[in-house]
Design an enzyme around this catalytic site. Sequence first.
Site, short mmCIF file in Angstrom:
data_model
loop_
_atom_site.label_atom_id
_atom_site.label_comp_id
_atom_site.label_asym_id
_atom_site.label_seq_id
_atom_site.Cartn_x
_atom_site.Cartn_y
_atom_site.Cartn_z
N HIS A 14 -0.65 22.95 59.12
CA HIS A 14 -0.92 22.82 57.75
C HIS A 14 -2.59 23.14 57.05
O HIS A 14 -2.51 23.98 56.25
CB HIS A 14 -1.13 21.55 57.12
CG HIS A 14 0.90 21.54 57.00
ND1 HIS A 14 1.71 21.54 58.44
CD2 HIS A 14 1.64 22.26 56.06
CE1 HIS A 14 2.77 21.13 57.99
NE2 HIS A 14 2.86 21.83 56.70
N GLY A 15 -3.28 23.32 57.73
CA GLY A 15 -5.05 23.60 58.10
C GLY A 15 -5.79 22.81 58.93
O GLY A 15 -5.61 21.41 59.66
#
Length: 319
Positions: A155-156
């Site tokens: 997700h990051g």
Amino acid sequence: PIVRYSDVEKRIDHPDLNPYNAAKGFERFAIGLAKKVILADTLAAVCDPIFDLPFDMRTSEVAWIGAIFYAFQICLDFSGYSDMAIGIGRMLGFEFPENFDRPYQSRSITEFWRRWHMSLSSWFRDYVYIPLGGNRKGNVYLHLLIVFALTGLWHGASWNFVMWGLTYGVIIVIERFFKKHVDIKLPDSSPIRGICSLVSWVYAMAVVGFEWVLFRCKSFHDALDYYKTMLGLTTCRFSPYRVRWYLNNMNLFILLVAVLVTIVPWKTIAGLFTARNGEAGRFALVKDVAIKICTAALLVLCLIYVMNSTYSPFIYFQF
């Protein structure tokens, strides 16, 4: 949902195009669009300004409102996105896998991840967890921690996402350990079982809600400040809006609808109703007509919302 080639290879050259699939796909698309533009975007209008405030301009009550509204926003935004994709796929003759199975009905974090973003969970299971050894080879607890650390990085590439994934991994490891060594069986008719089920649900939702704060904040430092505010460990210098401004009648109504959509087990209730009456055929035509009318009305309402709103991308577009 994350769709693999094996899911669609049979339909690429021969899509299952027929009026029934088109109608069902249209209904699913309309439901997903309503989740996004009517519910999720309205909830976002409440929680986004709260998360964007400096930490010393949030009261504890306002911080809790932001966390609760965001928990429902992200669930409806993600599941609405998947519903729209599945609906469009079905209109075009494809059967895409389900991606959400009412995750806010979960009674443990392990169950939550079986219901939340199921196509992502199955992807990590097949391409990371099982190749590492799964349940059979090596240390299963280490495998779980690796999988959830990578889920965070998916997700990051920032510490808040890494910590978000790792904390989920640690909690699932603890649940797995206790299930293996301290599993207690209670009779189905025992009143204690119902109480334990409720306590388990409250525990799971509390963990998920706190985890979403870590997911939503722009950095790990911002998340720590937000947690401190929620727990009353910071002093609010100045708050631009009080609780009543956020919890006006419209926002409370949308929140109530979000709770009904995400938590109430409608399929179970419908099943009990059908089984009790035993005459579904008599009402089948009325039910189908009612669904078509409601779907059309829902789509018109969505279009009104879209035309009166600004650009609002799906949350998942940032990942």
